[in-house]
Scaffold this motif. Structure first.
Motif, PDB file in Angstrom:
ATOM      1  N   VAL A 115       9.013   0.357   9.287  1.00 14.75           N
ATOM      2  CA  VAL A 115       8.784   1.465   8.368  1.00 14.75           C
ATOM      3  C   VAL A 115      10.044   1.763   7.549  1.00 14.75           C
ATOM      4  CG1 VAL A 115       8.390   3.964   8.244  1.00 14.75           C
ATOM      5  CG2 VAL A 115       6.930   2.538   9.688  1.00 14.75           C
ATOM      6  N   VAL A 116      11.203   1.794   8.210  1.00 10.19           N
ATOM      7  CA  VAL A 116      12.460   2.066   7.505  1.00 10.19           C
ATOM      8  C   VAL A 116      12.682   1.028   6.408  1.00 10.19           C
ATOM      9  CG1 VAL A 116      14.974   2.119   7.745  1.00 10.19           C
ATOM     10  CG2 VAL A 116      13.530   3.278   9.428  1.00 10.19           C
ATOM     11  N   ARG A 117      12.471  -0.235   6.716  1.00 10.37           N
ATOM     12  CA  ARG A 117      12.664  -1.283   5.713  1.00 10.37           C
ATOM     13  C   ARG A 117      11.674  -1.152   4.561  1.00 10.37           C
ATOM     14  NH1 ARG A 117      13.616  -4.265  10.445  1.00 10.37           N
ATOM     15  NH2 ARG A 117      11.445  -4.956  10.540  1.00 10.37           N
ATOM     16  N   MET A 118      10.421  -0.783   4.859  1.00 13.48           N
ATOM     17  CA  MET A 118       9.400  -0.723   3.811  1.00 13.48           C
ATOM     18  C   MET A 118       9.546   0.481   2.898  1.00 13.48           C
ATOM     19  SD  MET A 118       5.870  -2.203   5.502  1.00 13.48           S
ATOM     20  CE  MET A 118       5.868  -1.170   6.959  1.00 13.48           C
ATOM     21  N   ILE A 119       9.995   1.622   3.444  1.00 10.80           N
ATOM     22  CA  ILE A 119      10.084   2.820   2.588  1.00 10.80           C
ATOM     23  C   ILE A 119      11.416   2.928   1.868  1.00 10.80           C
ATOM     24  CG2 ILE A 119       8.444   4.083   4.028  1.00 10.80           C
ATOM     25  CD1 ILE A 119      10.808   5.745   5.094  1.00 10.80           C
ATOM     26  N   GLU A 171      13.162   8.561  -3.196  1.00 12.45           N
ATOM     27  CA  GLU A 171      13.672   9.117  -4.442  1.00 12.45           C
ATOM     28  C   GLU A 171      14.604  10.298  -4.212  1.00 12.45           C
ATOM     29  OE1 GLU A 171      10.374  10.001  -6.976  1.00 12.45           O
ATOM     30  OE2 GLU A 171       9.753   7.899  -7.160  1.00 12.45           O
ATOM     31  N   ASP A 172      14.077  11.374  -3.594  1.00 13.33           N
ATOM     32  CA  ASP A 172      14.872  12.580  -3.429  1.00 13.33           C
ATOM     33  C   ASP A 172      14.311  13.386  -2.270  1.00 13.33           C
ATOM     34  OD1 ASP A 172      15.568  15.525  -3.913  1.00 13.33           O
ATOM     35  OD2 ASP A 172      16.802  14.552  -5.432  1.00 13.33           O
ATOM     36  N   LYS A 173      15.193  13.943  -1.434  1.00 11.71           N
ATOM     37  CA  LYS A 173      14.735  14.708  -0.275  1.00 11.71           C
ATOM     38  C   LYS A 173      13.901  15.923  -0.671  1.00 11.71           C
ATOM     39  CE  LYS A 173      17.653  17.241   2.015  1.00 11.71           C
ATOM     40  NZ  LYS A 173      18.800  17.637   2.840  1.00 11.71           N
ATOM     41  N   LYS A 174      14.037  16.373  -1.922  1.00 16.42           N
ATOM     42  CA  LYS A 174      13.276  17.529  -2.377  1.00 16.42           C
ATOM     43  C   LYS A 174      11.862  17.167  -2.790  1.00 16.42           C
ATOM     44  CE  LYS A 174      17.399  19.960  -4.025  1.00 16.42           C
ATOM     45  NZ  LYS A 174      18.097  20.535  -5.209  1.00 16.42           N
ATOM     46  N   SER A 222      12.034  13.611   5.607  1.00 12.48           N
ATOM     47  CA  SER A 222      11.672  14.929   5.071  1.00 12.48           C
ATOM     48  C   SER A 222      11.281  15.897   6.184  1.00 12.48           C
ATOM     49  CB  SER A 222      10.541  14.804   4.036  1.00 12.48           C
ATOM     50  OG  SER A 222      10.974  14.065   2.915  1.00 12.48           O
ATOM     51  N   GLY A 223      12.167  16.029   7.149  1.00 11.96           N
ATOM     52  CA  GLY A 223      11.896  16.883   8.303  1.00 11.96           C
ATOM     53  C   GLY A 223      11.700  18.333   7.959  1.00 11.96           C
ATOM     54  N   LEU A 254       0.824  -1.215   0.000  1.00 12.84           N
ATOM     55  CA  LEU A 254       0.000   0.000   0.000  1.00 12.84           C
ATOM     56  C   LEU A 254       0.855   1.262   0.000  1.00 12.84           C
ATOM     57  CD1 LEU A 254      -2.810   1.391   0.360  1.00 12.84           C
ATOM     58  CD2 LEU A 254      -2.481   1.148   2.828  1.00 12.84           C
ATOM     59  N   LEU A 255       2.012   1.213   0.656  1.00  9.32           N
ATOM     60  CA  LEU A 255       2.807   2.420   0.868  1.00  9.32           C
ATOM     61  C   LEU A 255       3.252   3.131  -0.407  1.00  9.32           C
ATOM     62  CD1 LEU A 255       4.986   1.572   4.005  1.00  9.32           C
ATOM     63  CD2 LEU A 255       2.684   2.535   3.849  1.00  9.32           C
ATOM     64  N   PRO A 256       3.630   2.436  -1.500  1.00  6.07           N
ATOM     65  CA  PRO A 256       4.034   3.173  -2.704  1.00  6.07           C
ATOM     66  C   PRO A 256       2.952   4.103  -3.237  1.00  6.07           C
ATOM     67  CG  PRO A 256       4.778   0.909  -2.852  1.00  6.07           C
ATOM     68  CD  PRO A 256       3.884   0.982  -1.646  1.00  6.07           C
ATOM     69  N   ALA A 257       1.699   3.686  -3.187  1.00  6.10           N
ATOM     70  CA  ALA A 257       0.600   4.535  -3.657  1.00  6.10           C
ATOM     71  C   ALA A 257       0.425   5.740  -2.742  1.00  6.10           C
ATOM     72  CB  ALA A 257      -0.696   3.731  -3.730  1.00  6.10           C
ATOM     73  N   LEU A 258       0.502   5.516  -1.436  1.00  3.15           N
ATOM     74  CA  LEU A 258       0.377   6.625  -0.489  1.00  3.15           C
ATOM     75  C   LEU A 258       1.556   7.589  -0.645  1.00  3.15           C
ATOM     76  CD1 LEU A 258      -0.671   4.695   2.762  1.00  3.15           C
ATOM     77  CD2 LEU A 258      -2.120   5.527   0.895  1.00  3.15           C
ATOM     78  N   PHE A 259       2.738   7.036  -0.857  1.00  5.47           N
ATOM     79  CA  PHE A 259       3.966   7.822  -0.984  1.00  5.47           C
ATOM     80  C   PHE A 259       3.867   8.803  -2.150  1.00  5.47           C
ATOM     81  CE2 PHE A 259       8.581   8.380  -1.558  1.00  5.47           C
ATOM     82  CZ  PHE A 259       9.002   8.425  -0.236  1.00  5.47           C
ATOM     83  N   LYS A 260       3.219   8.379  -3.224  1.00  4.24           N
ATOM     84  CA  LYS A 260       3.106   9.215  -4.421  1.00  4.24           C
ATOM     85  C   LYS A 260       2.041  10.299  -4.307  1.00  4.24           C
ATOM     86  CE  LYS A 260       6.031   7.233  -7.377  1.00  4.24           C
ATOM     87  NZ  LYS A 260       7.152   7.980  -7.993  1.00  4.24           N
TER      88      LYS A 260
END
Length: 376
Positions: A89-93, A98-101, A121-122, A69-75
């Motif tokens: 969470v660290v392992r899954m993401i 892609e990029d901090k920006k 992304s703090g 599910l996370l890739p869809a939420l991430f986008k």
């Protein structure tokens, strides 16, 4: 319901800026409670923990591993708030970074709701600001490890979120945020709502100036405006919104009465017409109060569920403790209370008077009161 299949990106329904995800029984119970306190989240959890009211509450269920599910939420979301262990969470993401920006913010909340951790992304993604606001909303401790997290100001897109405030429109969030960050003259006008919104241990910057009225703010000609109000804005005040955001605090309570069997459509039409006449925003309604004889009134249940309002009922004795200018012997004969809508609104709001004492419309009676907020 979302069926998660390896190799396929699931379809999701995005309506809020942030996704809140839970995968345990306790996490699901907490997620449901958090969504009531923090208005900007779409909730997702596993189908096996279904309560039965998910469609009504716009909660999305999924079947399968949350990793899919996370890739869809991430986008599609500005941030993911995950009630999942930090290590998982660290392992899954990791594979989807892609990029901090451009990566969204990622927060982790422990299963007991004691800590909110800013993970990804703090600064650029806003995770640190969101961590502070979300932790305040759920009464948890924020955990931020960014050494340079020094800017202490108002996060415009999250302002008042911990209290349930929502912005009227997102159109000006970006330029107003720029004015705040760039230390331009920003006017703050607060007409109602919680007053203890400054969350830092430092003095508020001089560039953020509080004005008592919109007229004073207009005269000051600020670069941007934050307007906290439950009323509809007059035409002459629109100049403040050329670079301004309106926040709607949960400041109004509706006291309601109706004839048995009144439809939800008639009840809501009465509410809409009344708020329009009073020039008040429906987004600022917090609660719907009535007598406990009406706790099973289907029209009331449907309207409050649809609008996500608290549905509160009081006994006749509790209602009779409220002062009324026009007590009704007829109402007392049938209910045991000398009034329903007026004392219900007054009791919940803890106010001394009404915005609207009472109006009868067809089968519906409505009263409106504004919550009494303590000074900061």
């Amino acid at each position: 319901m979302i069926n998660l299949i390896e190799g396929e990106i699931p379809e999701i329904n995005v309506s809020k800026p942030y996704a809140l995800v839970a995968i345990t029984k306790h996490g699901v119970a907490n997620a449901r409670a958090y969504a009531e306190r923090f208005p900007y989240v779409d909730v997702y959890y596993m189908k096996k923990f279904e309560y039965g009211d998910e469609e009504q509450k716009n909660i999305q269920l999924f079947d399968g591993t949350v990793r899919l599910l996370l890739p869809a939420l991430f986008k599609q979301y500005k941030a993911m708030i995950l009630i999942i262990s930090l290590g998982a969470v660290v392992r899954m993401i990791a594979p989807i970074l892609e990029d901090k920006k451009t990566d969204p913010a990622v927060l982790v909340v422990d299963d007991k709701g004691q800590f909110v951790i800013s993970v990804l992304s703090g600064h650029i993604g806003g995770a640190n600001a969101l961590t502070h606001e979300f932790a305040q909303a759920i009464h948890a401790a924020p955990i931020i490890t960014t050494a340079s997290d020094v800017q202490k100001t108002i996060p415009v897109d999250l302002f008042g979120a911990r209290f349930g405030w929502i912005w009227d429109s997102e159109e000006k969030l970006t330029p107003v945020s720029a004015s705040v960050v760039n230390e331009e003259h920003v006017a703050i006008v607060q007409e109602t709502g919680e007053r203890d919104w400054w969350m830092h241990d430092t003095v508020m910057p001089d560039t953020l100036k509080i004005y008592e009225t919109t007229a004073a703010a207009i005269a000051a000609q600020p670069h941007a405006t934050l307007l906290i109000t439950d009323r509809l804005i007059e035409q002459h005040e629109q100049v403040l919104l050329e670079n301004g955001v309106i926040y709607r605090p949960k400041s109004l309570v509706l006291g309601m009465g109706c004839n048995r069997g009144t439809s939800a459509e008639e009840i809501e039409a009465c509410i809409d017409a009344t708020l329009a006449e009073l020039k008040l925003s429906k987004k600022s309604v917090k609660a719907f109060a009535t007598i406990d004889l009406k706790k099973d009134e289907q029209g009331f249940i449907d309207v409050t569920a649809k609008n996500h309002w608290q549905f509160v009922t009081y006994s006749p004795q509790e209602l009779n403790e409220m002062p009324l200018s026009n007590p009704s012997e007829t109402v007392f004969k049938y209910t045991g209370a000398y009034g329903v809508s007026e004392p219900a609104a007054l009791r919940y709001s803890n106010a001394n008077s009404w915005v609207l004492e009472k109006k009868k419309s067809g089968n519906v009676t409505i009263s409106v009161a504004r919550l009494a907020f303590e000074e900061a």
